[in-house]
Design a protein around this motif. Structure first.
Motif, PDB file in Angstrom:
ATOM      1  N   SER A 168      10.286   2.849   8.771  1.00 45.16           N
ATOM      2  CA  SER A 168      11.569   3.833   8.122  1.00 45.16           C
ATOM      3  C   SER A 168      10.846   4.714   7.290  1.00 45.16           C
ATOM      4  O   SER A 168      10.354   4.161   6.215  1.00 45.16           O
ATOM      5  CB  SER A 168      12.584   2.746   7.723  1.00 45.16           C
ATOM      6  OG  SER A 168      13.424   3.618   7.187  1.00 45.16           O
ATOM      7  N   ALA A 169      11.037   5.891   7.357  1.00 38.53           N
ATOM      8  CA  ALA A 169      10.446   6.866   6.229  1.00 38.53           C
ATOM      9  C   ALA A 169      11.676   7.166   5.227  1.00 38.53           C
ATOM     10  O   ALA A 169      11.837   7.892   4.417  1.00 38.53           O
ATOM     11  CB  ALA A 169      10.352   8.199   6.874  1.00 38.53           C
ATOM     12  N   GLN A 223      -3.241   9.492   8.479  1.00 40.72           N
ATOM     13  CA  GLN A 223      -3.981  10.803   8.368  1.00 40.72           C
ATOM     14  C   GLN A 223      -4.088  10.898   6.752  1.00 40.72           C
ATOM     15  O   GLN A 223      -5.216  11.435   6.210  1.00 40.72           O
ATOM     16  CB  GLN A 223      -3.162  12.026   8.802  1.00 40.72           C
ATOM     17  CG  GLN A 223      -3.347  12.134  10.274  1.00 40.72           C
ATOM     18  CD  GLN A 223      -2.541  13.289  10.923  1.00 40.72           C
ATOM     19  OE1 GLN A 223      -1.908  13.815  10.226  1.00 40.72           O
ATOM     20  NE2 GLN A 223      -2.568  13.251  12.144  1.00 40.72           N
ATOM     21  N   ALA A 224      -3.025  10.566   5.896  1.00 38.21           N
ATOM     22  CA  ALA A 224      -3.303  10.688   4.406  1.00 38.21           C
ATOM     23  C   ALA A 224      -4.225   9.358   3.987  1.00 38.21           C
ATOM     24  O   ALA A 224      -4.557   9.485   2.549  1.00 38.21           O
ATOM     25  CB  ALA A 224      -1.843  10.563   3.969  1.00 38.21           C
ATOM     26  N   GLY A 225      -4.587   8.570   4.666  1.00 38.33           N
ATOM     27  CA  GLY A 225      -5.554   7.328   4.358  1.00 38.33           C
ATOM     28  C   GLY A 225      -4.540   6.295   3.565  1.00 38.33           C
ATOM     29  O   GLY A 225      -5.261   5.638   2.729  1.00 38.33           O
ATOM     30  N   ILE A 226      -3.540   6.125   3.797  1.00 41.99           N
ATOM     31  CA  ILE A 226      -2.620   5.230   2.967  1.00 41.99           C
ATOM     32  C   ILE A 226      -2.741   3.687   3.860  1.00 41.99           C
ATOM     33  O   ILE A 226      -2.669   2.844   3.255  1.00 41.99           O
ATOM     34  CB  ILE A 226      -1.000   5.557   2.895  1.00 41.99           C
ATOM     35  CG1 ILE A 226      -0.951   6.871   2.113  1.00 41.99           C
ATOM     36  CG2 ILE A 226      -0.328   4.625   2.356  1.00 41.99           C
ATOM     37  CD1 ILE A 226       0.295   7.565   1.951  1.00 41.99           C
ATOM     38  N   ILE A 227      -2.920   3.934   5.075  1.00 38.82           N
ATOM     39  CA  ILE A 227      -3.090   2.806   5.920  1.00 38.82           C
ATOM     40  C   ILE A 227      -4.123   3.056   6.968  1.00 38.82           C
ATOM     41  O   ILE A 227      -4.458   4.266   7.326  1.00 38.82           O
ATOM     42  CB  ILE A 227      -1.671   2.347   6.490  1.00 38.82           C
ATOM     43  CG1 ILE A 227      -1.262   3.230   7.602  1.00 38.82           C
ATOM     44  CG2 ILE A 227      -0.790   1.810   5.762  1.00 38.82           C
ATOM     45  CD1 ILE A 227       0.104   2.783   8.741  1.00 38.82           C
ATOM     46  N   THR A 228      -4.803   2.241   7.580  1.00 34.96           N
ATOM     47  CA  THR A 228      -5.702   2.284   8.483  1.00 34.96           C
ATOM     48  C   THR A 228      -5.029   2.492   9.744  1.00 34.96           C
ATOM     49  O   THR A 228      -4.165   1.933  10.170  1.00 34.96           O
ATOM     50  CB  THR A 228      -6.831   1.253   8.383  1.00 34.96           C
ATOM     51  OG1 THR A 228      -6.174  -0.045   8.975  1.00 34.96           O
ATOM     52  CG2 THR A 228      -7.390   1.162   6.968  1.00 34.96           C
ATOM     53  N   ARG A 229      -5.952   2.824  10.732  1.00 32.10           N
ATOM     54  CA  ARG A 229      -5.437   3.039  12.337  1.00 32.10           C
ATOM     55  C   ARG A 229      -5.145   1.673  12.842  1.00 32.10           C
ATOM     56  O   ARG A 229      -4.279   1.300  13.676  1.00 32.10           O
ATOM     57  CB  ARG A 229      -6.516   3.777  12.972  1.00 32.10           C
ATOM     58  CG  ARG A 229      -6.026   4.003  14.262  1.00 32.10           C
ATOM     59  CD  ARG A 229      -6.432   5.342  15.092  1.00 32.10           C
ATOM     60  NE  ARG A 229      -6.546   6.264  14.392  1.00 32.10           N
ATOM     61  CZ  ARG A 229      -5.257   7.400  14.156  1.00 32.10           C
ATOM     62  NH1 ARG A 229      -4.146   7.066  14.982  1.00 32.10           N
ATOM     63  NH2 ARG A 229      -5.394   8.488  13.504  1.00 32.10           N
ATOM     64  N   ALA A 230      -6.194   0.565  12.479  1.00 30.27           N
ATOM     65  CA  ALA A 230      -6.137  -0.630  12.810  1.00 30.27           C
ATOM     66  C   ALA A 230      -4.675  -1.317  12.349  1.00 30.27           C
ATOM     67  O   ALA A 230      -3.998  -1.887  13.163  1.00 30.27           O
ATOM     68  CB  ALA A 230      -7.336  -1.506  12.543  1.00 30.27           C
ATOM     69  N   GLN A 286       0.919  -1.306   0.152  1.00 30.02           N
ATOM     70  CA  GLN A 286      -0.012   0.106  -0.189  1.00 30.02           C
ATOM     71  C   GLN A 286       0.746   1.152  -0.013  1.00 30.02           C
ATOM     72  O   GLN A 286       0.502   2.217  -0.784  1.00 30.02           O
ATOM     73  CB  GLN A 286      -0.863  -0.002   1.321  1.00 30.02           C
ATOM     74  CG  GLN A 286      -1.935  -1.057   1.166  1.00 30.02           C
ATOM     75  CD  GLN A 286      -2.551  -1.041   2.497  1.00 30.02           C
ATOM     76  OE1 GLN A 286      -2.827  -2.199   3.376  1.00 30.02           O
ATOM     77  NE2 GLN A 286      -3.302   0.213   3.333  1.00 30.02           N
ATOM     78  N   ILE A 287       1.779   1.194   0.869  1.00 30.30           N
ATOM     79  CA  ILE A 287       2.840   2.404   0.908  1.00 30.30           C
ATOM     80  C   ILE A 287       3.463   2.623  -0.497  1.00 30.30           C
ATOM     81  O   ILE A 287       3.516   3.526  -0.695  1.00 30.30           O
ATOM     82  CB  ILE A 287       3.755   2.294   2.066  1.00 30.30           C
ATOM     83  CG1 ILE A 287       3.145   2.278   3.318  1.00 30.30           C
ATOM     84  CG2 ILE A 287       4.838   3.177   2.015  1.00 30.30           C
ATOM     85  CD1 ILE A 287       3.878   1.809   4.541  1.00 30.30           C
ATOM     86  N   VAL A 299       4.197   7.277  10.784  1.00 29.90           N
ATOM     87  CA  VAL A 299       3.007   6.346  10.683  1.00 29.90           C
ATOM     88  C   VAL A 299       1.841   6.999  10.759  1.00 29.90           C
ATOM     89  O   VAL A 299       0.908   6.816  10.247  1.00 29.90           O
ATOM     90  CB  VAL A 299       3.089   5.151  11.872  1.00 29.90           C
ATOM     91  CG1 VAL A 299       1.923   4.203  11.771  1.00 29.90           C
ATOM     92  CG2 VAL A 299       4.232   4.429  11.607  1.00 29.90           C
ATOM     93  N   GLU A 300       1.908   7.960  11.959  1.00 29.97           N
ATOM     94  CA  GLU A 300       0.538   8.864  11.964  1.00 29.97           C
ATOM     95  C   GLU A 300       0.186   9.829  10.610  1.00 29.97           C
ATOM     96  O   GLU A 300      -0.906   9.741  10.141  1.00 29.97           O
ATOM     97  CB  GLU A 300       0.753   9.866  13.174  1.00 29.97           C
ATOM     98  CG  GLU A 300      -0.334  10.572  13.609  1.00 29.97           C
ATOM     99  CD  GLU A 300      -1.622   9.640  14.148  1.00 29.97           C
ATOM    100  OE1 GLU A 300      -2.787  10.252  13.333  1.00 29.97           O
ATOM    101  OE2 GLU A 300      -1.274   8.538  14.603  1.00 29.97           O
ATOM    102  N   ALA A 301       1.290  10.238   9.953  1.00 36.11           N
ATOM    103  CA  ALA A 301       1.047  10.802   8.692  1.00 36.11           C
ATOM    104  C   ALA A 301       0.390   9.937   7.521  1.00 36.11           C
ATOM    105  O   ALA A 301      -0.471  10.445   6.910  1.00 36.11           O
ATOM    106  CB  ALA A 301       2.392  11.387   7.939  1.00 36.11           C
ATOM    107  N   LEU A 302       0.652   8.582   7.720  1.00 37.31           N
ATOM    108  CA  LEU A 302       0.298   7.575   6.616  1.00 37.31           C
ATOM    109  C   LEU A 302      -1.213   7.448   7.017  1.00 37.31           C
ATOM    110  O   LEU A 302      -1.893   7.286   6.077  1.00 37.31           O
ATOM    111  CB  LEU A 302       1.145   6.273   6.621  1.00 37.31           C
ATOM    112  CG  LEU A 302       2.574   6.325   6.520  1.00 37.31           C
ATOM    113  CD1 LEU A 302       3.044   4.913   6.813  1.00 37.31           C
ATOM    114  CD2 LEU A 302       2.598   6.320   4.849  1.00 37.31           C
TER     115      LEU A 302
END
Length: 104
Positions: free
Chosen positions: A94-95, A75-82, A52-53, A70-73
């Protein structure tokens, strides 16, 4: 010779010991299988999220700041909170280029 009508105490204890040994062997085997299943599930989750990333990262109009944490991912809807919470226990983010998760 006299006929017995019951089991002796030693026979009962031997049967009980055999049952205990077999039960413990079964429990240890099941625990190993459960642990292996958790590791396989974690690997599959990391592969899925990394895919997904990668897809989002390779989009021509993607904002690279979405990949800084991870939080930015999330918020951007790339991954879910779960997904984020599941991976928090088993993987590190790792960014770096390309961004992604790696198992601990």
């Amino acid at each position: 010779m006299k006929k017995r009508k019951a089991f002796t105490l030693i026979e009962v204890l031997a049967a009980l010991a055999l049952i205990i040994v077999l039960t413990l062997t079964l429990v240890v085997t099941i625990q190993g299988q459960v642990e292996q299943a958790k590791v396989r599930q974690s690997r599959a989750m990391v592969k899925t999220v990394n895919a997904q990333i990668t897809i989002a990262y390779e989009q021509p109009d993607s904002d690279k700041t979405e990949f800084r944490s991870v939080e930015a991912l999330v918020q951007a809807g790339i991954i879910t909170r779960a997904q984020s919470s599941q991976l928090g226990d088993v993987a590190n983010y790792s960014a770096d280029s390309p961004p992604g998760f790696k198992l601990k």
